[in-house]
Design a protein around this motif. Structure first.
Motif, PDB file in Angstrom:
ATOM      1  N   ASN A   1     128.593  97.534  67.550  1.00 18.28           N
ATOM      2  CA  ASN A   1     129.694  97.304  66.612  1.00 18.28           C
ATOM      3  C   ASN A   1     130.828  97.211  67.460  1.00 18.28           C
ATOM      4  OD1 ASN A   1     128.315  97.465  64.240  1.00 18.28           O
ATOM      5  ND2 ASN A   1     128.647  99.864  64.158  1.00 18.28           N
TER       6      ASN A   1
ATOM      7  N   LYS B   1     135.206  89.464  66.955  1.00 12.62           N
ATOM      8  CA  LYS B   1     136.008  89.025  65.496  1.00 12.62           C
ATOM      9  C   LYS B   1     137.657  89.288  65.905  1.00 12.62           C
ATOM     10  CE  LYS B   1     132.928  91.337  62.287  1.00 12.62           C
ATOM     11  NZ  LYS B   1     132.607  90.245  61.706  1.00 12.62           N
TER      12      LYS B   1
ATOM     13  N   ILE C   1     136.150 104.262  64.474  1.00 11.25           N
ATOM     14  CA  ILE C   1     135.000 103.829  64.210  1.00 11.25           C
ATOM     15  C   ILE C   1     133.681 104.722  64.369  1.00 11.25           C
ATOM     16  CG2 ILE C   1     133.265 101.841  64.336  1.00 11.25           C
ATOM     17  CD1 ILE C   1     136.115 101.115  63.105  1.00 11.25           C
TER      18      ILE C   1
ATOM     19  N   ILE D   1     136.578 104.686  59.465  1.00  5.83           N
ATOM     20  CA  ILE D   1     136.156 103.455  58.891  1.00  5.83           C
ATOM     21  C   ILE D   1     134.816 102.977  59.796  1.00  5.83           C
ATOM     22  CG2 ILE D   1     137.641 101.651  59.335  1.00  5.83           C
ATOM     23  CD1 ILE D   1     137.583 100.586  56.546  1.00  5.83           C
ATOM     24  N   ASP D   2     133.795 102.263  58.963  1.00  8.98           N
ATOM     25  CA  ASP D   2     132.910 101.695  59.736  1.00  8.98           C
ATOM     26  C   ASP D   2     132.765 100.327  59.250  1.00  8.98           C
ATOM     27  OD1 ASP D   2     131.723 103.651  61.162  1.00  8.98           O
ATOM     28  OD2 ASP D   2     130.428 104.360  59.615  1.00  8.98           O
ATOM     29  N   ASP D   3     133.913  99.688  58.612  1.00  8.62           N
ATOM     30  CA  ASP D   3     133.790  98.437  58.140  1.00  8.62           C
ATOM     31  C   ASP D   3     134.685  97.523  59.165  1.00  8.62           C
ATOM     32  OD1 ASP D   3     134.522  95.882  56.751  1.00  8.62           O
ATOM     33  OD2 ASP D   3     134.637  96.674  54.896  1.00  8.62           O
ATOM     34  N   LEU D   4     133.984  96.554  60.110  1.00  8.41           N
ATOM     35  CA  LEU D   4     134.587  95.873  61.103  1.00  8.41           C
ATOM     36  C   LEU D   4     135.446  94.786  60.460  1.00  8.41           C
ATOM     37  CD1 LEU D   4     131.499  95.576  63.555  1.00  8.41           C
ATOM     38  CD2 LEU D   4     133.347  97.696  63.276  1.00  8.41           C
ATOM     39  N   ASP D   5     134.988  94.124  59.307  1.00  5.60           N
ATOM     40  CA  ASP D   5     136.025  93.368  58.968  1.00  5.60           C
ATOM     41  C   ASP D   5     137.214  93.655  58.438  1.00  5.60           C
ATOM     42  OD1 ASP D   5     134.104  90.929  59.464  1.00  5.60           O
ATOM     43  OD2 ASP D   5     132.908  91.645  57.673  1.00  5.60           O
ATOM     44  N   PHE D   6     137.235  94.843  57.698  1.00  2.00           N
ATOM     45  CA  PHE D   6     138.150  95.507  57.554  1.00  2.00           C
ATOM     46  C   PHE D   6     139.371  95.652  58.670  1.00  2.00           C
ATOM     47  CE2 PHE D   6     141.039  99.332  56.216  1.00  2.00           C
ATOM     48  CZ  PHE D   6     141.593  98.887  55.327  1.00  2.00           C
TER      49      PHE D   6
END
Length: 257
Positions: free
Chosen positions: A65, A72, A177, A210-215
């Motif tokens: 991750n 990204k 994360i 959070i775990d949402d990398l795109d966010f």
């Protein structure tokens, strides 16, 4: 193996001697750390610091991750800053390593064990002291992302929290994360620190768990305008850092700012 143990002992002795010594000439080593950092990092553009444990395995979800998030962010034009070692630090540098027009930066430190430079940096510095390295990790970043780690990572996490809480830095986002990993820590902060009035309710809002990398990548990109506004408020429009951020912002055509 014996040679490695002897090296670790020598490094440990040197570090203890430096810290405990009353020799005033030792201050020049501190100054040297800061001068090196300012010279090497002072002209960086938008950068994100990614923190995490040196012991994370390459096949772990946290390692992968960290590499994905760095990829990204680098694709969006953000330099990546890490502590320069293995584990999460290596993963983050690795994710940014092959991206053009961004730097994959490792700020290493001499330690008797664990810390050795990873091979995925385009720029690196080695520091004698933790505190001077921490200054560089936070000074030149517009966001901090903290992955799972041990004592060193927790030290860096709470350093960032303190700087944001006391408004020593403004406009900087802090993302944590690893929801499963960090939830017990967040619960402790709510049930002990908050309930005993050691912190205030809004202090908990500093952290985005959070775990949402795109966010995370999108939110960091959005926060650039806020960072520019804060630099304006502080009267720093004439600095090279402000101009670099402004030029980056305009080149991405984020708006009429």
């Amino acid at each position: 193996m014996e040679r490695r143990k002897n090296l670790q002992k020598e490094l440990a002795k040197r570090y203890v001697k430096d810290i405990k010594s009353s020799d005033i000439w030792g201050v020049f080593k501190v100054i040297a750390d800061f001068v090196q950092g300012f010279e090497e990092l002072g002209d960086l553009g938008p950068s994100v610091t990614i923190l995490g444990g040196a012991r994370a395995h390459k096949d772990s979800v946290h390692y992968n991750n960290a590499m994905k998030l760095a990829d990204k962010l680098a694709a969006k034009g953000f330099n990546i800053l890490t502590g320069g070692g293995p584990g999460i630090m290596e993963a983050a540098n690795r994710g940014a390593f092959n991206k053009h027009c961004v730097e994959s930066i490792g700020l290493n430190i001499d330690l008797p064990h664990e810390q050795s430079p990873n091979p995925f940096t385009t720029k690196e510095c080695t520091f004698d002291y933790f505190f001077s390295r921490k200054v560089m990790l936070v000074k030149y970043s517009m966001s901090y992302v903290v992955f799972p780690g041990g004592y060193g990572t927790l030290d860096e996490l709470f350093e960032a929290l303190t700087l944001i809480q006391t408004k020593k830095i403004k406009g900087v986002r802090l993302f944590v994360i690893g929801v499963d990993y960090y939830t017990p820590l967040i619960d402790f902060m709510k049930t002990s620190l908050l309930e005993h009035d050691m912190i205030e309710e809004h202090d908990m809002e500093i952290i985005t768990l959070i775990d949402d990398l795109d966010f995370v990548a999108d939110e960091i990109e959005k926060s650039l305008a806020c960072q520019i506004d804060n630099l304006k408020e502080e009267g720093l429009e004439s600095t090279s850092y402000f101009k670099t951020l402004k030029d980056f912002y305009n080149s991405k055509e984020y708006g009429d700012e």
